[in-house]
Design an enzyme around this catalytic site. Structure first.
Site, PDB file in Angstrom:
ATOM      1  CG  ASN A 103       2.405   0.255   3.330  1.00  0.00           C
ATOM      2  OD1 ASN A 103       1.229   0.538   3.504  1.00  0.00           O
ATOM      3  ND2 ASN A 103       3.198   0.909   2.507  1.00  0.00           N
ATOM      4  N   GLY A 104       2.272  -3.913   5.103  1.00  0.00           N
ATOM      5  CA  GLY A 104       2.873  -5.178   5.528  1.00  0.00           C
ATOM      6  C   GLY A 104       1.811  -6.125   6.054  1.00  0.00           C
ATOM      7  CD1 TRP A 155      -2.633  -5.145  -2.454  1.00  0.00           C
ATOM      8  CD2 TRP A 155      -3.581  -4.069  -4.178  1.00  0.00           C
ATOM      9  NE1 TRP A 155      -2.769  -6.034  -3.491  1.00  0.00           N
ATOM     10  CE2 TRP A 155      -3.341  -5.414  -4.553  1.00  0.00           C
ATOM     11  CE3 TRP A 155      -4.171  -3.203  -5.099  1.00  0.00           C
ATOM     12  CZ2 TRP A 155      -3.666  -5.906  -5.812  1.00  0.00           C
ATOM     13  CZ3 TRP A 155      -4.488  -3.705  -6.352  1.00  0.00           C
ATOM     14  CH2 TRP A 155      -4.238  -5.033  -6.694  1.00  0.00           C
ATOM     15  CE  LYS A 190      -1.441  -6.663 -14.584  1.00  0.00           C
ATOM     16  NZ  LYS A 190      -0.426  -7.646 -14.969  1.00  0.00           N
ATOM     17  CD  GLU A 220       1.657 -11.372 -22.385  1.00  0.00           C
ATOM     18  OE1 GLU A 220       0.708 -10.842 -21.833  1.00  0.00           O
ATOM     19  OE2 GLU A 220       2.574 -11.951 -21.750  1.00  0.00           O
ATOM     20  CE  LYS A 280       4.505 -13.037 -19.640  1.00  0.00           C
ATOM     21  NZ  LYS A 280       3.561 -13.240 -18.575  1.00  0.00           N
ATOM     22  CG  HIS A 340       3.911 -36.811 -31.685  1.00  0.00           C
ATOM     23  ND1 HIS A 340       3.715 -38.096 -32.136  1.00  0.00           N
ATOM     24  CD2 HIS A 340       4.587 -36.923 -30.527  1.00  0.00           C
ATOM     25  CE1 HIS A 340       4.225 -38.952 -31.258  1.00  0.00           C
ATOM     26  NE2 HIS A 340       4.767 -38.256 -30.268  1.00  0.00           N
ATOM     27  CB  CYS A 361      -0.872   0.009   1.241  1.00  0.00           C
ATOM     28  SG  CYS A 361      -1.554  -1.597   1.659  1.00  0.00           S
ATOM     29  NE  ARG A 406       2.943   1.180  -4.076  1.00  0.00           N
ATOM     30  CZ  ARG A 406       3.998   0.401  -3.946  1.00  0.00           C
ATOM     31  NH1 ARG A 406       5.128   0.734  -4.510  1.00  0.00           N
ATOM     32  NH2 ARG A 406       3.941  -0.709  -3.244  1.00  0.00           N
ATOM     33  CD  GLU A 425       4.007 -16.958 -18.042  1.00  0.00           C
ATOM     34  OE1 GLU A 425       2.974 -17.387 -18.578  1.00  0.00           O
ATOM     35  OE2 GLU A 425       4.110 -15.789 -17.617  1.00  0.00           O
TER      36      GLU A 425
END
Ligand code: F6R
Length: 613
Positions: free
Chosen positions: A103-104, A77, A608, A493, A490, A509, A2, A27, A486
């Site tokens: 925060n945490g 957050w 996003k 993209e 990446k 194959h 946060c 953020r 992945e």
């Protein structure tokens, strides 16, 4: 994750706090609040309206202003407790004299809160943070000043914190403390500032002191005193920041993607935090499934899209091996339009960093209507999926700004593997010793992934060497297969190059037909049960003239000798290896895209959060 802002000695503290929160909005956050402090009291306002919250604070905040020169503010957050006004920071104690932002994550908050309730404290939020203000209140009632009170309280708390706290007893004093969650102090000679991120205070001062772990700071309008938590004095190191605000938001990184790649060790550590108790028991408290219900499960179905689907595929290897349950992994947009066989002993797991992807949401609704138990792995507290599911397993990766998923993917894998171990524990498919071995291996991953990240310059050289290539094939076997998928995703993209991922065994194959000189084959060949077979596949593509890049473990000379180029990674057990092998492939995609002059944070045609079909 946060945002924190604080000031003492400002002409207009309200404006400093509101502007600071605006500077931290990039953020991502779900609620916001400020508290202005003077000897007459604490004036506080909080709003939970997603990313409009700071703008909405402006008007009502005017009414709080009576010329206060100090205060604290926070963009939240959510991690514990849904995004709501009551859960938004700043939090106050029972007397209303102490105010705090944090925060945490407080790992032992449940135990601390139970004790506080017994001693008569009234909680006004569902957050882990609130325990701090009540514990400080108790200390101050016994005669301690704010600094000593905080010092004593921090000894009782397990977890991470970046916090700012004030009391009306000494309204010019802002006390800050840090463990893991970053905090910086800004000095201007007239006022002193506190923030979780440099951009929040850059327009007031460029003279910054970064607080280190386990340090406590006393901020007054024209002085800063820093000590260790044990009371040893620290000489502050002042540095002058040359960055502009945009560069500062990226924390000195070129872009959000490289920043978020770098944040992966923290994302893993935060996702593990508080989820393994002292007896080695996996504690997933928001899962809302009893041991009895977990024992009754006969089959698991994972539904997801894109990178989250790949995280689900990695989990399949772990869940089947550890919990001995059949696991299917489906692309959500396919699952929702077929007629999947589900019953009340099915566990359906939606994996989605945003928790909003419409295909995954609809697939989960369909699963719920067939009587299956539905849980969600989400990085956003109280997302649509989280609200509708029977249980939630939050990843704690913090907001991800880059469109291409990086840190949220590794956090998803960790969350799913924790679930795999929990299932194995209650179903007795692993012995306590075997679970302990896996837990120790998981706990070692933040350091291993941090080590993998340091190879960035070597990865860049390999990417530069194949800069002209147009066709890339990513191969992997076992848990290396989703890693290959992945890596290919990446690359396509962010670099717009043709890239495909395949299981190594599928090569003959079909795909082998297109392998010719000029193709680049990236093979995930870190040590694992099928490494030898993977290397046989590599020999097949080499014989057809492909350029081969191998992801191999440090010191594996035999495997390395078979590649034209090598991406070295630190070793890890096969089921956890994707966490660090993925790092090499993220960096590879990143450098190829940057080499082509592309914006890695905002790839063309992509969003996003995908809320349309
Ligand atoms: C890839 C990427 C996408 C997402 C996909 C699912 O880098 O970011 O493929 O993984 O759109 O999104 P969530 O996880 O929000 O459901």
């Amino acid at each position: 994750m946060c945002g924190i802002i604080g000031v003492t000695g400002a002409d207009d503290a309200r404006e400093v706090l509101l502007e600071g929160l605006e500077r931290l909005e990039y953020r991502g956050y779900d609620s916001a609040g400020i508290a202005l402090v003077d000897a007459d009291g604490i004036s506080r306002i909080r709003i939970a309206d997603g990313t409009h919250s700071v703008a909405l604070l402006r008007e009502p905040a005017r009414a709080l202003d009576r010329g206060q020169r100090a205060g604290i503010g926070h963009n939240r957050w959510a991690t514990h407790g849904q995004p709501s006004e009551r859960n938004a920071h700043p939090h106050v104690d029972c007397s209303g004299d102490i105010v705090l932002v944090h925060n945490g994550i407080v790992e032992n908050y449940a135990e601390l809160a139970a004790g506080l309730r017994q001693r008569g404290h009234e909680f006004r939020s569902d957050t882990d943070t609130e325990v701090f203000v009540h514990l400080i209140e108790e200390q101050m009632q016994q005669g301690s000043d704010l600094v000593s009170s905080l010092r004593n309280v921090l000894q009782k708390v397990r977890g991470t914190f970046g916090l700012g706290v004030m009391s009306i007893k000494d309204p010019e004093l802002l006390v800050a403390a840090r463990r893991v969650s970053p905090l910086v102090i800004g000095v201007s000679g007239e006022a002193t500032y506190l923030a979780s991120d440099i951009p929040a205070i850059l327009e007031h001062t460029r003279e910054i002191i970064a607080l280190d772990d386990d340090q406590i700071a006393q901020l007054r309008p024209n002085s800063v005193v820093i000590e260790t938590l044990e009371g040893e004095p620290i000489t502050p190191r002042l540095r002058t920041i040359a960055w502009d605000v945009e560069a500062a938001q990226k924390g000195g990184f070129e872009d959000f993607m490289s920043k978020e790649i770098d944040e992966q060790p923290t994302a893993i550590a935060d996702t593990l935090r508080g989820r393994i108790d002292g007896d080695g028991r996996i504690v997933l408290d928001q899962l809302d499934l009893s041991d009895e219900e977990l024992r009754k499960i006969t089959h698991v179905s994972v539904v997801a899209c894109g990178s989250s689907f790949h995280a689900g595929l990695v989990a399949k290897y772990a869940l089947e091996h550890w919990a001995r349950l059949p696991v299917e992994v489906d692309i959500a947009s396919e699952f929702r339009y077929r007629d999947p066989v589900l019953h009340d002993t099915s566990l359906v797991i939606g994996v989605s960093q945003s928790g909003e992807t419409v295909d995954t949401l609809q697939a989960l609704r369909q699963a719920a209507s067939s009587g299956a138990k539905v849980i969600v792995v989400s990085n956003v507290v109280d997302s649509s999926m989280a609200r509708e599911a029977d249980g939630v397993l939050y990843t704690h990766a913090g907001p991800e700004i880059g469109v291409a998923a990086t840190k949220t993917v590794v956090a998803q894998i960790v969350a799913l593997e924790l679930l795999g171990l929990r299932l194995a524990q209650v179903r007795g498919t692993l012995t306590p010793e075997e679970v302990a071995t896996q837990v120790a291996a998981l706990r070692a991953m933040p350091d291993i992934v941090a080590d993998a990240i340091t190879r960035n310059d070597d990865v860049q050289k390999v990417a530069e060497a194949v800069n002209d290539a147009k066709d890339f094939f990513f191969l992997g076997r076992h848990a290396g297969y989703p890693t290959a998928l992945e890596g290919a995703l990446k690359l396509k993209e962010i670099s717009y190059l043709h890239a495909e991922g395949y299981p190594g065994g599928e090569l003959k194959h079909g795909p082998l037909a297109v392998i010719e000189p000029g193709c680049v084959v990236v093979a995930v060949a870190s040590s694992g049960p099928l490494q030898e077979k993977m290397l046989s596949n590599v020999a097949e593509v080499k014989a057809r003239g492909a350029t081969v890049i191998l992801v191999v473990d440090d010191g594996d000379e035999e495997a390395s000798a078979q590649g034209d180029f090598v991406l070295s990674v630190p070793p890890a057990p096969a089921l956890l290896a994707p966490l660090k092998d993925i790092v090499a492939l993220q960096q590879f995609a990143y450098h190829l895209a940057r080499g082509r002059g592309l914006d890695v944070d905002r790839p063309r045609n992509l969003a996003k959060t995908v809320t349309v079909e």
